[in-house]
Design a protein around this motif. Structure first.
Motif, mmCIF file in Angstrom:
data_model
loop_
_atom_site.group_PDB
_atom_site.id
_atom_site.type_symbol
_atom_site.label_atom_id
_atom_site.label_comp_id
_atom_site.label_asym_id
_atom_site.label_seq_id
_atom_site.Cartn_x
_atom_site.Cartn_y
_atom_site.Cartn_z
ATOM 1 N N SER A 52 0.908 -1.205 0.261
ATOM 2 C CA SER A 52 0.051 -0.138 -0.187
ATOM 3 C C SER A 52 0.783 0.575 0.026
ATOM 4 C CB SER A 52 -0.335 -0.026 1.618
ATOM 5 O OG SER A 52 -1.466 1.543 1.748
ATOM 6 N N SER A 95 -7.509 3.971 0.651
ATOM 7 C CA SER A 95 -7.257 2.561 0.064
ATOM 8 C C SER A 95 -8.692 1.295 0.620
ATOM 9 C CB SER A 95 -6.630 2.090 -0.633
ATOM 10 O OG SER A 95 -5.727 0.889 0.258
ATOM 11 N N TYR A 155 -13.617 0.288 -3.008
ATOM 12 C CA TYR A 155 -12.528 0.337 -1.886
ATOM 13 C C TYR A 155 -12.854 -1.209 -2.266
ATOM 14 C CZ TYR A 155 -13.488 4.817 -0.424
ATOM 15 O OH TYR A 155 -13.608 6.129 0.402
ATOM 16 N N HIS A 209 -13.614 5.147 -8.200
ATOM 17 C CA HIS A 209 -12.651 5.240 -6.627
ATOM 18 C C HIS A 209 -13.304 4.264 -5.608
ATOM 19 C CE1 HIS A 209 -9.492 7.511 -7.482
ATOM 20 N NE2 HIS A 209 -10.799 9.091 -7.332
ATOM 21 N N ASP A 226 -0.601 4.362 1.431
ATOM 22 C CA ASP A 226 -1.547 5.034 2.132
ATOM 23 C C ASP A 226 -0.629 5.263 3.319
ATOM 24 O OD1 ASP A 226 -3.686 4.014 0.460
ATOM 25 O OD2 ASP A 226 -4.281 2.544 2.467
#
Lengths: 460, 217, 998
Positions: B209, C854, C763, C761, B211
């Motif tokens: 990820s 995310s 999930y 977008h 993020d």
């Protein structure tokens, strides 16, 4: 069969009175620069400089201690800071408008005020620029809002954020205005160079007049560039304040989230801009004895613009209320009830009084042509426009969706000092300008001398 | 002709200047970038010898890397697993033995000065017994690979998914003294994460990820 | 899951190498008393903590970072991993089971132990804040003799010497304690007292329930406090008992109470009270009567029930019923239709009233079902009469020695000054207080006791449910536990650990049958944190309705003063805890002060407004406090919170920033609030917390109260109603009947409009979401402090709160709704960051400091933030918090409590709720390490974990089986301001109250 001269009546009110010769004009305009400063100048300069120092002290203290030294809270995150920012940006608008748009529209009367209006613009934008900077929690990291290559991989700036648009809009605006202003100065700087008595003056003016020789060639190029710049600057007049208004219009806060903002803000900006120009001009013409150059005609013209824009603003206020009611959105409706009746009603009604009601006096020629009253009215306009921004920002924030978070706001000493300081900065710059540079564009004004009588010989 | 001379002179000067300044320029780091950091450690521990020559797996000493955020600096009890017996280089011991045979005596115990530091720290006597009279003096190593406090790097997650240590720490098994070879900047992390998400890691596909909340919280 | 890593210190005791290691590893650390190896590893943990703290605590990066490894590590310790120890909360006698989160040798967080039979995983504000108390640098670090710091041997010498004399002179010795739930400690005290000619333990509670015990002595022949089983009560009538807030064992009761409020079934709860309590604000029906009339209503109820039961009461004529008869009839109807499933409780500390309560419960057949006297509760053991008997003895100079444990009579007794004077007449006064408080400072010796996180102890809060308190850190100072002190004075000094082991072998192990070996039993208990053992039933005789005389309470006066306990400060024992001082009171939302509550009607009548300083006087006692206009309070009542004005709270003077216009949290030379205890009274049988006939006068001065909420209604102000007369649909409510007819009752608006944008977008993995059941939430505020402890939320001080700058990441909004004639409806709504799918904050940040993850998290990257505050302005929920200044701990030692997994935010940075992302990351990492996928419940944010009512659910909304998804399918589900299309990840379940319309 005889020959005789016949004089046609003037096609136009003279733009400058007391039929000056070109020499006189040069003398008059250069006088304040070449003679020693008057006590009046000193008083004004020192006063504004003290204000500036106070502001610097306040800002240093705030940066060293924390934004907490402002009266903000978790509900009202912006107040004086952004109010001042928008206020000054607004002031800045008249300059470009006068120099660019009026130029394109061939409004000859602009010539006697455009120089100082442009200067005002630059100083106002400087003042405005300070606030986005110091309103940050960590101003020392302000450079993070600039897109520059870095070690952080994907991390750049957020192009969706209106604050970023501001950064670009304002920097562009400042650059163009500064260039425009400087270019306009070149011929006059040359004049000063030629009149200069001291070496140092000669050198400096010589340096900045870029080797101007007054030849036809230089004049021609000058005119072309000036025209081009005017063309470039024109869209900015609209764009800058439009973008500033996006700071609010793109949000979800009732009272901010409004499509009417761009035109409303632009009109307001011009309104306040001319307010400030008038304020300054009326003082200048008295202090520097420019009555012949900045005539009642000029003042009237500006008053008319003020009525026009002021009325647009008034219309916008009305429209806002209508839309709030028409939207049938309870939050939207409440915000406007709260503006008119809530804790900040006093600010709201001050705004209405100053921006909508008092300017209506300018419909009367008697008032328009009375510098004294006009001066007062112009001040009122400035006050009103400051409050407009304050009302938009604070009353929308302090009572939004969840009643649990409703809060009040009152400024602290630091905030007020900062506001005073910004005026200090503005006037300090302006006084220095008045002292060291020609307040009136000699080059241009000479072009409108003899704009009045056109005499021709007629043969029969 | 005169001007040409000057031009040439300038060119030469510039050339020399670059030659002189180059190392400085190449060694230039932005603040916060600790690339090439290589502090002197209290004990001259050689990763080249242990991890390289003797190929001791990293995880053997830095066992924290598997189950904790921190790989951890091994405690001396770990060192003692071997150094209870290994007191000096093989060469030194062999030399002593030969000498002893020549001199017809029992070989003396050879202890290399660096290893001795371990025993002292643990307050051990000649016979590897705890000597109460000696104080316990934990050794303070100097951290080489440092991340800012607002970065939460978790060894556990990387080791368990099979990222080899060298990817971030460089070829430690070749270093006498550990040096930070990569700048360990955010760009470095993110690019690696992207690359792995795109191309997978050792054959298997991994979602690394990117993020912000993966490292900053 | 905490459980995975839970170890008992005991388990680690097994390892000899380990025992040796640390003992002498840190010679500078003084060896523990008696060289107990059992403690050595704590020195270890502590040292480890210090070693890594610097690097981990997120303070300014040091130029040179050192790493100091263990020489010999504890086999379980891996730096950077958290370890959990099961123990018991000692912040009050309720005895909730806790799990102590230990990180690098420091306890940094307490959480409810989900397995514990009483608290069931919940923990109250006080419990959550207790960990901060551990790091209070003002706790005594050594014994004090005659006001000067001393040493244990010296003090022991002095005391033993003194005791010898007393023994010789056969003098009276008294051991005055608060409620002690530890059987071992109680046993030791009694044997200690037995060693004197005339020795006796006297127990009293500052928040007394003495009358309940007395009443049961009369009615059941045993002086016990019944165990109240709210989870069996379908109909609850509470006479002024704040059982959800401060009464006896709130967490246990809240858990039980909410268990009975699982829709569609809903218990009915009537509250009869004079001031608006937390419990009252949650009641289905709330009856507002003057304090003197509460007993009267009770008497009427009892008489009617007795008549029904055919055994009329020998009352002299009762004054007329102060409430309308309909309400009483309805109440009686409900109670009778729920025989054996109802529960009547009363918080009045009045023996007559409590006898009536017993009678009522007896008639309703609740004994044995909703009240248990056979296996009673030991959470309150106080006896007010004994206390006053003792006081008389002391004054008459008969008492030769007195020990004071866990009490502060000089501060909290009605006549503390009298007690102080009496103490001077006692030859030996020994205190055990953790600091030199009002009482201890007058003692000859102070033998400071450990914090409960530092020592071994045990507890039996309810008969048959035992808990072991185990230490999680080596004592920070040279303190000593009560048991050790006593054993030292009895001439057989022993470690509390050993004492405990012995005691349990002889008296607890024998009470259970499951485990054969003692060691196994002990280990299991220490690991689980509790043990269920047999309890010999208390001998009670069948209910005797003997002497049901008189009506409790004198006649109402114009002003009656009511004293109450605040949820955070209780009797004032936690007044030194800044977290609790800054916790907004659930009802008034005011922090850092106590004040005089008056009803709006009364305020209007006397022209009182918030902040007017009032002078309350009764006889010689008077206090001046600011007024607070409190809806829902009885018009003839002024109420003041106890627990304020504690000695030493002037320490908070420099909490919060000092700047040009900053004001100190505590006025110059003042304390936090004022002590109202002098207004209490003793009627010869019990301590009364209310006083009729006080005079209230305005001083004309004003005083700023710091409130976290200044507008209290969901409807906009009266004169702006044109905007919208309806209350805003932020909190949606419905009655049970309406709900049963239509599960979606109370919905004001359909769900969100469909979006025109493509779902670009998606999930794909988890999408974290939260669902909060507003019917369950009682508004107690446990989540607020839990979050503060977990996320290093700073204390900002009174002035900053007054400026509306409090930092709590989760706040509990409280809204009043006028119900006519002074009654008021109350709703609570916890609000944290809603982690919006289309977050308004994200688009406006110029530097991308707040961006979307995310997994649907709205991430705030502190180190990127430049502090434009645009995000906060643009947040419709106003949940973002800005660091206006640097907010360091007022007490540097308290930096030890900081959670190393959460960055410390510096000045000029925006912060907000993160859904405890550090816990999400930890859970993920562990799941991967164990090669499994994340399961529902693996991640529990601090707020959810500590909620005693289990109102908060958190999880993956993409998993249809997760609790959150289930709640999302609930017809009560709604999202606040969803119409803005911000797509919040937090939703609420509508409030359903079991009350009639309107």
């Amino acid at each position: 069969m005889s020959t005789g001269a016949r004089t046609y009546p003037p096609a136009h009110e003279p733009l400058i009175s007391g039929d000056k010769t070109l020499k006189q004009i040069t003398e008059d305009v250069c006088a304040p620069i070449e003679r020693r400063p008057t006590w009046l100048w000193w008083v004004g300069f020192l006063a504004s400089f003290c204000a500036l120092v106070l502001g610097i002290a306040a800002v240093s203290y705030q940066v060293a201690t924390g934004i907490g030294t402002w009266g903000l809270n978790r509900t009202v995150g912006w107040a004086f800071d952004i109010t001042n920012f928008v206020f000054w940006i607004g002031i800045g608008h008249a300059g470009t408008l006068i120099s660019a748009i009026l130029f394109l529209f061939r409004q000859k009367w602009r010539t006697s005020i455009n120089r100082s209006a442009e200067a005002m613009t630059i100083f106002a934008v400087m003042c405005a620029g300070v606030f986005p900077l110091i309103h940050m929690g960590r101003p020392w990291l302000a450079y993070w809002v600039l897109p520059y290559p870095n070690y952080r991989g994907p991390l750049w700036v957020n192009f969706r954020s209106p604050l970023l648009w501001d950064v670009f809009a304002i920097s562009t605006y400042f650059t163009i205005s500064a260039v425009f202003w400087f270019l306009g100065l070149v011929p006059d700087l040359a004049t000063l160079r030629d009149r200069a008595t001291t070496k140092i003056r000669k050198f400096l003016f010589g340096l900045f007049s870029l080797g101007w020789d007054g030849s036809n060639r230089t004049w021609m190029r000058y005119e072309t560039v000036y025209l081009l710049l005017a063309g470039l600057a024109t869209p900015l007049v609209l764009s800058v304040h439009t973008i500033v208004s996006f700071d609010f219009a793109t949000s979800v806060i009732p009272g901010w989230h409004t499509t009417i903002f761009p035109p409303y803000f632009v009109a307001g900006a011009i309104f306040s801009g001319f307010g400030m120009v008038l304020t300054l001009m009326l003082v200048t013409r008295k202090v520097l004895r420019f009555e012949d150059y900045i005539t009642i005609g000029h003042i009237e013209a500006m008053c008319k613009i003020i009525i026009a824009t002021g009325s647009i603003v008034g219309l916008a206020y009305g429209t806002e209320f209508f839309m709030a009611w028409y939207s049938a959105n309870e939050y939207e409706r409440f915000v406007f009830f709260n503006r008119a009746l809530g804790p900040f009603a006093w600010a709201y009604w001050t705004m209405v009084l100053c921006n909508v009601i008092t300017p209506q006096l300018l419909w009367f020629k008697k008032i328009r042509t009375n510098p004294g009253i006009v001066f007062v009215l112009s001040l009122v306009v400035n006050v009103g426009m400051w409050f407009e921004r304050f009302v938009i920002i604070v009353t929308s924030l302090h009572r939004d969706y969840l009643p649990s978070s409703w809060a009040d706001y009152s400024p602290t000493l630091v905030e007020v000092s900062t506001l005073v300081g910004s005026f200090g900065l503005f006037f300090t710059c302006f006084f220095l300008f008045a002292r060291f540079l020609p307040m009136i564009a000699m080059g241009e004004i000479k072009g409108v001398v003899g704009y009045t009588e056109r005499t021709t010989n007629v043969h029969e | 002709m005169n001007t040409r001379a000057i031009t040439n002179l300038l060119l030469v000067g510039i050339g020399l200047g670059i030659l002189v300044l180059f190392p400085k320029i190449s060694g230039f780091h932005l603040p916060g970038n600790q690339k090439d950091y290589s502090p002197v450690q209290p004990i001259a521990f050689s990763h080249r010898l242990h991890a390289g020559e003797l190929s001791v797996p990293c995880i053997y000493c830095h066992y924290g890397a598997e189950r904790s955020r921190h790989a951890g600096v091994p405690s001396f009890s770990v060192c003692m697993n071997c150094h209870r017996f290994v007191t000096a280089t093989f060469g030194a011991v062999r030399a002593e033995d030969e000498l002893a045979q020549k001199e017809k005596r029992d070989p003396r115990r050879v202890v290399s000065p660096e290893i001795l530091k371990i025993y002292d720290a643990m307050g051990l006597d000649e016979s590897m017994k705890r000597d109460p009279s000696k104080p316990l003096t934990p050794v303070s190593w100097i951290k080489v690979h440092n991340l800012p406090d607002f970065v939460y790097f978790d060894h556990r997650r990387h080791v368990n998914v099979g990222v080899e240590c060298q990817r971030c720490h460089g070829p430690v098994e070749t270093m006498e003294r550990v040096t930070q070879v990569l700048d360990l900047s955010m760009g470095f992390c993110v690019n690696c994460h992207r690359d792995i998400t795109k191309n997978g890691l050792n054959g298997k596909s991994v979602n690394a990820s990117i993020d912000c909340g993966g490292c900053h919280y | 899951m905490p459980g995975n890593d839970r170890k008992s210190l005991e388990e680690r005791d097994g390892d000899p190498d380990f025992l040796r290691g640390p003992e002498d590893e840190f010679p500078e650390v003084p060896a523990t008393e008696g060289g107990r190896t059992g403690f050595s590893r704590r020195s270890f943990l502590k040292a480890a903590g210090f070693a890594t703290a610097g690097a981990l605590m997120g303070c300014k990066p040091a130029p040179l970072k050192k790493a100091i490894p263990y020489l010999i590590p504890a086999e379980e310790i891996t730096p950077g991993r958290a370890y959990w120890y099961a123990s018991m909360c000692g912040a009050c006698p309720a005895g909730c089971g806790i799990l102590i989160k230990n990180r690098d040798g420091r306890p940094i967080k307490l959480e409810g132990n989900p397995a514990h039979p009483l608290a069931r995983g919940g923990l109250c504000v006080v419990g959550q804040a207790a960990v901060l108390g551990l790091y209070d640098s003002q706790r005594l670090k050594a014994p004090v003799s005659g006001g000067k710091e001393s040493s244990w041997p010296a003090v022991d010498e002095a005391i033993r010497g003194r005791l010898k004399k007393i023994r010789a002179s056969r003098g009276k010795v008294r051991f005055l304690t608060g409620t002690i739930t530890s059987p071992t400690a109680r046993r030791m005290i009694s044997s200690f007292m037995a060693s004197f000619a005339d020795g006796k333990q006297v127990v009293y509670d500052a928040l007394s329930a003495s009358a309940i015990l007395d009443a049961h002595e009369a009615s059941h022949g045993a002086r016990v406090l019944p165990r109240y089983l709210f989870d069996r009560a379908d109909c609850i009538v509470s006479f002024d008992a704040d059982f959800l807030g401060t009464w006896i064992s709130p967490v246990e009761y809240t858990a039980g109470y909410t268990a009975k409020r699982a829709l569609p079934a809903l218990s009915h709860h009537t509250q009869i009270e004079s001031r608006l309590s937390l419990t009252g604000s949650n009641a289905d029906k709330r009856i507002r009567v003057g304090p003197s009339d509460i007993g009267l209503v009770l008497a009427h109820l009892a008489r009617r029930l007795a008549e029904d039961a055919g055994s009329p009461l020998s009352f002299r004529t009762l004054p007329p019923l102060p409430i309308d008869t309909g309400a009483l009839n309805e109440m009686i109807e409900r109670l009778l239709s729920n025989r054996g499933k109802s529960l009547v409780v009363s918080g009045l500390n009045d023996v007559d009233a409590q006898r009536l309560v017993n009678l009522v419960n007896h008639i309703l057949g609740n004994y044995g079902t909703t009240l248990d006297v056979k296996r009673p509760s030991y959470q309150k053991q106080g006896n007010d009469r004994d206390l006053y008997a003792l006081l008389d003895d002391m004054e008459s100079g008969e008492v030769a020695g007195i020990f004071l444990h866990g009490v502060n009579p000089v501060y909290d007794l009605p006549d503390g000054t009298r007690f102080a004077a009496a103490m001077k007449k006692v030859g030996l006064v020994v205190g055990f207080a953790e600091r030199s408080d009002e009482t201890a400072s007058l003692a000859h010796h102070i033998c400071p006791e450990h914090h409960f996180l530092e020592s071994w102890s045990d507890a039996e809060p309810v008969a048959g449910i035992l808990t072991i308190t185990q230490p999680a850190i080596r004592p920070l100072g040279g303190t000593r536990s009560l048991m050790e002190s006593i054993s030292a004075w009895m001439g057989t000094p022993k470690a509390d650990y050993d004492l405990l082991r012995e005691a349990w072998r002889s008296s607890v192990f024998t009470r259970q049958t499951l485990e054969r070996s003692y060691q196994a039993f002990w280990d299991k208990t220490v690991h689980d944190g509790y043990a269920m053992v047999g309890a010999t039933p208390v001998g009670t005789h069948p209910f005797s309705s003997s002497v049901m005389k008189g009506v409790p309470g004198p006649r109402p006066a114009e002003w009656t003063l009511v004293l109450y306990a605040k949820i955070g400060l209780l009797d004032g024992r936690h007044a030194h805890n800044p977290w609790l001082q800054e916790l907004p009171d659930p009802i008034s939302k005011i922090t850092w002060d106590n004040y005089v509550n008056v009803s709006p009607a009364t305020a209007a009548r006397f022209g009182i407004s918030d902040g007017d300083v009032l002078r309350i006087a009764a006889g010689s006692v008077a206090v001046e406090l600011p007024a607070h206009v409190q809806p829902g309070q009885h018009d003839a009542v002024a109420s003041i919170a106890l627990g304020y004005g504690r000695k030493g709270t002037d320490r908070f003077a420099n909490v919060g920033p000092q700047w040009l216009e900053g004001r100190p949290t505590v006025p110059e030379g003042g304390l936090v609030g004022k002590n109202a205890a002098p207004f209490r009274g003793f009627d010869g049988r019990s301590i009364q917390d209310w006083k009729p006939g006080v005079t209230v006068t305005r001083t004309g001065r004003r005083y700023d109260l710091a409130s976290a909420q200044t507008y209290h209604s969901l409807s906009v102000p009266e004169r702006m109603r044109g905007a919208n007369p309806e209350p805003r649909p932020i909190v949606q409510e419905a009655t049970l009947d309406a709900f049963l007819k239509n599960p979606a009752a109370g919905a004001t608006r359909g769900e969100d409009p469909a979006s025109l944008w493509p779902e670009d977008h998606k999930y794909t993995g988890a999408r974290w979401g939260m669902a909060i059941d507003l019917s369950a939430c009682t508004g107690c505020g446990a989540c607020v402090v839990a979050c503060q402890a977990e996320n290093n939320v700073p204390v900002v001080g009174k002035d900053e709160v007054r400026r509306r700058r409090e930092m709590h990441w989760i706040r509990i909004d409280r809204y009043y709704a006028e119900r006519g004639n002074g009654d008021v409806g109350v709703v609570f709504q916890p609000v944290m960051c809603h982690q919006c799918g289309n977050a308004p904050c994200e688009t406006v940040c110029p530097v991308l400091a707040t961006v979307h993850s995310s997994e649907g998290l709205n991430q705030q990257v502190y180190n990127r933030c430049v502090g434009t505050r645009y995000c906060a302005n643009n947040c419709p929920y106003k949940v973002r918090r800005f660091n206006w200044f640097d907010y360091p701990h007022e007490d540097k030692l308290q930096n030890m409590v900081l959670n190393p997994d959460v960055t410390i935010r510096s000045r000029g940075i925006m912060e907000k709720c993160t859904f405890c992302v550090q816990r999400i990351q930890e859970a993920k990492a562990e799941a991967r390490r164990q090669g499994r996928t994340l399961m529902d419940g693996d991640v529990q944010p601090a707020c959810m974990q500590s909620c005693p009512a289990k109102a908060i659910a958190f999880g993956n909304a993409n998993d249809p089986e997760s609790t959150v998804s289930k709640r999302k399918r609930d017809p009560r589900w709604y999202r606040v301001l969803a119409e803005l299309n911000v797509d919040p990840s937090v939703g609420y379940l509508r409030v359903i109250r079991n009350r009639e319309e309107g």
